[in-house]
Design an enzyme around this catalytic site. Structure first.
Site, mmCIF file in Angstrom:
data_model
loop_
_atom_site.group_PDB
_atom_site.id
_atom_site.type_symbol
_atom_site.label_atom_id
_atom_site.label_comp_id
_atom_site.label_asym_id
_atom_site.label_seq_id
_atom_site.Cartn_x
_atom_site.Cartn_y
_atom_site.Cartn_z
ATOM 1 C CG HIS A 213 36.952 -8.411 -13.295
ATOM 2 N ND1 HIS A 213 35.989 -8.650 -14.253
ATOM 3 C CD2 HIS A 213 36.376 -7.544 -12.420
ATOM 4 C CE1 HIS A 213 34.901 -7.957 -13.966
ATOM 5 N NE2 HIS A 213 35.100 -7.276 -12.851
ATOM 6 C CG HIS B 219 37.710 -5.122 -15.679
ATOM 7 N ND1 HIS B 219 37.039 -6.086 -16.380
ATOM 8 C CD2 HIS B 219 36.769 -4.482 -14.958
ATOM 9 C CE1 HIS B 219 35.753 -6.007 -16.119
ATOM 10 N NE2 HIS B 219 35.550 -5.053 -15.260
ATOM 11 C CG HIS C 236 32.640 -7.507 -7.919
ATOM 12 N ND1 HIS C 236 32.821 -6.150 -7.926
ATOM 13 C CD2 HIS C 236 32.930 -7.913 -9.186
ATOM 14 C CE1 HIS C 236 33.183 -5.751 -9.137
ATOM 15 N NE2 HIS C 236 33.263 -6.796 -9.916
ATOM 16 C CG HIS D 143 29.863 -1.903 -14.881
ATOM 17 N ND1 HIS D 143 29.684 -1.634 -13.560
ATOM 18 C CD2 HIS D 143 30.033 -3.245 -14.958
ATOM 19 C CE1 HIS D 143 29.750 -2.756 -12.863
ATOM 20 N NE2 HIS D 143 29.936 -3.754 -13.693
ATOM 21 C CE1 TYR E 49 29.675 -5.779 -9.842
ATOM 22 C CE2 TYR E 49 28.956 -3.774 -8.756
ATOM 23 C CZ TYR E 49 29.860 -4.438 -9.562
ATOM 24 O OH TYR E 49 30.935 -3.765 -10.076
ATOM 25 C CD GLU F 283 30.626 -7.324 -12.728
ATOM 26 O OE1 GLU F 283 31.845 -7.520 -12.614
ATOM 27 O OE2 GLU F 283 30.149 -6.289 -13.220
#
Lengths: 262, 262, 262, 262
Positions: A136, A183, A198, A230, A239, A249
């Protein structure tokens, strides 16, 4: 450019699948089957030109093009062949300033393993950080509420998580999925349009996240944050920065989202 | 029944969410939000009464009912309320002998954590084996080729992996997904209809699979096979037996499948 | 004190084994067998009163006492019974300002599991962070070179790793082992004597380090650094703060050291 | 022999460090520093010629030689240089039929990483299964009670775990440590003398055990048992067979043992 290619191929551990006459370099993750998922081009500044999503087939692409036009998003068509091994692309600009593309056709080059009785992994799986897939991107720009409506109403995504702003009245950050990955794209409200926070690459386990961190350390890759977990999506993550100054990431985990959660 | 409930609640570590006046016991995994995903009833023999899939909404349920009827599969409707906190169900029998149900409505009871700023897990997540979700079932029966057509053509699933029979002409086992879980249901060709091979529960990591094995060992749960890695799906797994003689699986991993892989 | 006890028992997840008439609280890690490894007392400031090492038997304790006396370290004896379930202690002060104690006798209370056919773990193993053992401490103070000689020449430790100062002529930090744990005690050169950098607790895996971080986050434990990997010892680690302001570490891994590495 | 060397070097992933004029092949694990820990020689049958332990220094070796002689174990000396990069060896036969050797000198060749600011691992660490070290062996033979006395009374080992025979009067299997590894050698009572059950290699994590299993599967290495967890030592393990028919183990974990546990 050499430094960037070296990083993506040998440190991040993507597979280089081709270069075109513009000097663009095409790469994929080891477990991806399509010809390319990351394309590097030489530029004066870091950033993202566009992000593309593959749709089911050409008829679906036509249908999305019509819906985007009907919504006043002025989709443009880029003919097949502009990108290596990639069919016709439909491109439009989000009110956040980002270019999004849809396409239905990209040549499958396989994941380096036989389709019959495949092993679970191969030597490519341990070349550098070796994420299994591009997962993503998180983008920064204005008008996140409108962006959400476009992704939900036109493109069929659904909202997985969000960060609420002061007074809990608007989303200042949204995480969207078009399937069951936690995501597929995310946006943060930000005055300057078209910014990349990112690009994210998927790993199989928290131990692979540590291994990614080791490889970053051994190759002097500057880390932004992590390893950590997260709050949004529950992923385990690092990151860091590529040689051009793009944040990327490497992460693992997160739950299976469903569109019916309320 | 007490032994079964004790096993599912305290050893496998599901959350009991209710019992009805027929004595059926309703359970869910800790990270599932709907009221129930596993229902136990007292019976003389082990096995599976039916497997249900949730569809997007009631209109989608109507549409599937029509398509099933048009295909000659004689769907029946079971009115809302027959199962606790569950809406109208559409039921039909596969040519493999299994009953499949579709439904659009089941009350969300949440996953025991706040929707705002949720933690990554809570105490329920470590009660027994504590899978995050019911994941899939593997069923045995005849006419797998017809079953595949029904799932693909009518229900919108796609084939992820298969085992070919002698001469590589027919599939003797198929793994099907309706999203991006590596399987939502699987079938093996078998003369006797309507058989359950196993119900499968998802864990977050290979370390959790070892923990599951430890808990099985500490609770005298008979293990069928594992820990090991599946050739199909790449999952890390243990098969074991519940007190009634139903095989169940606790597993982790597997890749994200896509319908366009060829 | 209540807050400290609550933290060590419910968040860090030690087992409280007793309190004495001075109000001191005795705790141990779940997999330790001796009655106590951490003792809390009320104080105006954070810090470490002393660190103790168990020796083989009372004759060994006598021999160490003689060697310490011969080296001019003025060992004192504290009679058995001053600490709960603990025999005679021999105490001396290091030139770094820290008090070190040796003892041979502490009552075994077991690890909560049967000695015959023990399970691999039990419910205590998942109560809070639940380290398996108190592992080491890192202390700050002057005269590290002298401290090293005392540990190596008198106490039989060996140097595992060190950080060299400017010109590579002296060690500004040393990691010492008396067995095959990658460290049992460590010192950093520092002007102020008798300082505690951290007490360290051992976890079984990198996944347990993430779990520790989750528990810290869910309990508002302030994190100093991590999760990350140490350059020294290769351990995977988090440093955080107890409610009194003592830094502690939860870590896993590290290699088996040997005294003959050169 | 070629097949054996190929297996140990490319599949198990040891580092070949030399061959002598007898055709013996010397190998070490990537994280070991001494020149060799596994030596292969061509033979008509599978099995173990001897197992060696390194002692602190030559004076210690002399002292052990005297103690072995005093105990009537008739130690023999093999002069330095018989094995590559290895000093004088003292050899004696256990009443179980096995040859045990002690030595004080073996050339350090390092672990392939700098001694100053070493990385946590390098490319060798992912070449094949790549255990960090040869860990222990489990041997079968008669007179285990006498063997235990020799290891405990003469060689300074201590008993970590044992399996009791009928009536709980004698140990039918013993696990012995000379430091804080959960075992350095183990014996099972068995009528036939001098048998090897397995040589064991240490991995860093349960995920590495799965990776070892994957590599076994991809290289058609026959697996005996596992992945599973040992009841004794708590280790996570796979037993498999080398091409000559010697069983080997790849394992991780286990607790830190102490000699004072009762």
């Amino acid at each position: 450019m050499d430094k960037a290619v070296g990083f993506y191929r040998d440190v991040l551990g993507l597979v280089e699948t081709g270069r075109d006459d513009q000097g663009r370099v095409f790469l994929k993750c080891w477990d991806e089957r399509d010809h390319n998922s990351i394309i590097l081009r030489e530029a004066d500044t870091a950033g993202l030109d566009f992000m593309g999503f593959k749709v089911r087939d050409e008829a679906t692409l036509d249908a999305f093009e019509d819906k985007l036009a009907a919504a006043g998003l002025n989709p443009e068509t880029i003919p097949a062949g502009d990108l290596m091994e990639t069919g016709r692309r439909v491109r439009f600009r989000l009110p956040s300033g980002h270019l999004i593309e849809l396409y239905a056709t990209k040549t499958s080059v396989g994941n380096g393993m036989t389709m019959t009785n495949p092993p679970p992994w191969n030597a490519q799986s341990e070349n550098g950080i070796a994420p299994t897939r591009f997962d993503h991107a998180l983008l920064y720009g204005p008008n996140v509420a409108e962006v959400e409506r476009i992704f939900v109403d036109i493109l069929g995504f659904y909202l997985v998580e969000r960060v609420l702003g002061p007074g809990n009245e608007t989303s200042v950050a949204i995480w969207l999925s078009c399937g069951q990955k936690v995501h597929d794209i995310a946006f943060v409200e930000h005055a300057e349009p078209g910014k990349l926070h990112h690009c994210s690459f998927l790993l199989e386990s928290w131990e692979k996240v540590m291994r990614a961190g080791d490889i970053m350390s051994m190759n002097d890759v500057p880390v932004d944050i992590g390893p950590t977990r997260h709050g949004v999506t529950r992923g385990g993550t690092i990151y860091a920065w590529d040689p051009s100054g793009n944040r990327f990431e490497t992460f693992q985990g997160g739950y299976y989202p469903y569109p019916d959660v309320t």
